[in-house]
Write a protein that holds these residues in place. Structure first.
Motif, mmCIF file in Angstrom:
data_model
loop_
_atom_site.group_PDB
_atom_site.id
_atom_site.type_symbol
_atom_site.label_atom_id
_atom_site.label_comp_id
_atom_site.label_asym_id
_atom_site.label_seq_id
_atom_site.Cartn_x
_atom_site.Cartn_y
_atom_site.Cartn_z
ATOM 1 N N ILE A 1 62.716 -8.585 40.680
ATOM 2 C CA ILE A 1 63.795 -7.609 40.836
ATOM 3 C C ILE A 1 63.484 -6.643 41.967
ATOM 4 O O ILE A 1 64.383 -6.232 42.715
ATOM 5 C CB ILE A 1 64.008 -6.838 39.513
ATOM 6 C CG1 ILE A 1 64.421 -7.813 38.404
ATOM 7 C CG2 ILE A 1 65.046 -5.737 39.677
ATOM 8 C CD1 ILE A 1 64.517 -7.170 37.031
ATOM 9 N N ILE A 2 62.219 -6.280 42.124
ATOM 10 C CA ILE A 2 61.816 -5.337 43.168
ATOM 11 C C ILE A 2 62.034 -5.929 44.560
ATOM 12 O O ILE A 2 62.507 -5.246 45.481
ATOM 13 C CB ILE A 2 60.343 -4.935 42.992
ATOM 14 C CG1 ILE A 2 60.169 -4.128 41.698
ATOM 15 C CG2 ILE A 2 59.848 -4.135 44.185
ATOM 16 C CD1 ILE A 2 60.816 -2.776 41.721
ATOM 17 N N ILE B 1 65.443 -5.557 46.221
ATOM 18 C CA ILE B 1 65.695 -4.165 46.596
ATOM 19 C C ILE B 1 65.029 -3.856 47.933
ATOM 20 O O ILE B 1 65.589 -3.164 48.794
ATOM 21 C CB ILE B 1 65.169 -3.217 45.493
ATOM 22 C CG1 ILE B 1 65.935 -3.455 44.194
ATOM 23 C CG2 ILE B 1 65.288 -1.765 45.934
ATOM 24 C CD1 ILE B 1 65.383 -2.674 43.015
#
Length: 345
Positions: free
Chosen positions: A323-324, A327
């Motif tokens: 998920i990081i 981003i």
């Protein structure tokens, strides 16, 4: 006269070596810092003395035991980051496409789908079988995307390959969801793996994957000269004696092995193979003999830093590195698209 001419060449050679060595030293320093931060920071913060003790095998205190437990996770992050970065730079060289990436080209989704099918319908649990399935799925997806992107006038252009990869990735992701959603027990077991992360790393699985990762890296690095020739165009590469088809097949095989092994270990993690090669080109240029090892070090550093960031942002819980990375990677991806305007490399 000859001595007078040799001096500028020697000075230029030294300056060139310096421009190559300094970025490498900086990357190695960041790599060491990423490893230290990964072991020191998390749900429990650990002093550097306890971290070093845990790395050396001491588990006398709770902090040292925690440091020792984080070590395989750190090593896995290094291995997966390096593998995805080298696969990305190899795919970009093979296709001469600045947008080539294991995630965008559907290779990670192909590996994921193969693993999910094996686990759901054939009860596959053996780690070696899982890696074989992941590599086979990666290869099938890569071939499919290239064939679809080659259809029509103009052959496999960067835009057509990117569109074919994006469509394939979306379709395969939908198939994965269709398989998992009706099976709550399977979905609960592999929900975190599907997101992509390096938590729960184990030495035995790393040991099983190590030969595949090393083989994939060696294959890609051995084809570095061929990738340099491909960058000149197929006609020029053929003219200088390069076997274009063989170079593409062998290089792609190395990238597929790296993608499959990395996905089997950590699940699908995107953007690493896209952004790292472009950042490394700013440091060392387009020579794949340098670009491949630099990308390996930079990718390992980036993934471990991202994993550490995910652990400290929402303590005591954590955000998976899968998920990081989007981003971090999405703004850089937008910059790449605007800078290259989907041109060939």
């Amino acid at each position: 006269m000859s001595a007078h001419v040799a001096l500028p060449r020697t000075a230029e050679t030294r300056r060139g070596a310096g421009r190559r060595i300094l970025p490498l030293l900086a990357l190695l320093g960041l790599l060491a810092a990423a490893g230290i931060c990964s072991i020191m920071f998390g749900v429990r913060s650990i002093s550097i003395a306890d971290a070093l003790g845990g790395v050396m095998g001491s588990t006398d205190t709770p902090n040292q035991a925690a440091a020792a437990a984080r070590l395989p996770r750190t090593v896995l992050g290094f291995a997966v980051g390096a593998a995805l970065s080298v696969a990305g730079v190899t795919m970009q060289g093979v296709t001469r496409n600045p947008l080539a990436d294991p995630g965008i080209f559907g290779v990670l989704s192909g590996a994921s789908l193969a693993v999910v099918i094996g686990i759901t319908f054939f009860a596959v649990v053996n780690p070696v079988t899982v890696m074989v399935l992941a590599i086979a799925g990666s290869a099938a997806a890569a071939v499919f995307v290239y064939v679809v992107g080659s259809l029509g006038r103009g052959g496999a252009s960067p835009l057509k390959l990117a569109l074919a990869g994006a469509a394939t990735s979306a379709a395969l992701s939908a198939l994965i969801s269709a398989i998992l959603l009706p099976r709550i027990d399977v979905m609960d077991s592999f929900r975190h793996w599907q997101i992509g992360g390096v938590a729960g790393a184990q030495w035995d699985r790393l040991a099983l994957a190590a030969p595949l990762l090393v083989a994939g890296f060696l294959i890609c690095h051995a084809m570095a000269r061929g990738l340099n020739a491909l960058a000149l165009g197929d006609d020029v590469a053929t003219g200088v004696g390069e076997h274009v088809l063989r170079t593409r097949l062998i290089s792609s095989a190395g990238a597929v092995i790296l993608c499959g092994a990395a996905t089997a270990l950590a699940g699908p993690i995107g953007f690493v193979g896209l952004i790292v090669p472009h950042l490394c080109r700013l440091l060392v240029g387009t020579d794949h003999r340098l670009l491949i090892p630099y990308s390996a070090v930079a990718g390992a550093t980036l993934l471990v830093f991202a994993d550490t960031l995910g652990r400290v942002m929402t303590r005591p819980s954590e955000i998976a590195v899968g998920i990081i990375m989007p981003i971090i990677g999405a703004p850089i991806f937008i910059w790449i698209v605007r800078r290259h305007k989907v041109r060939d490399l």
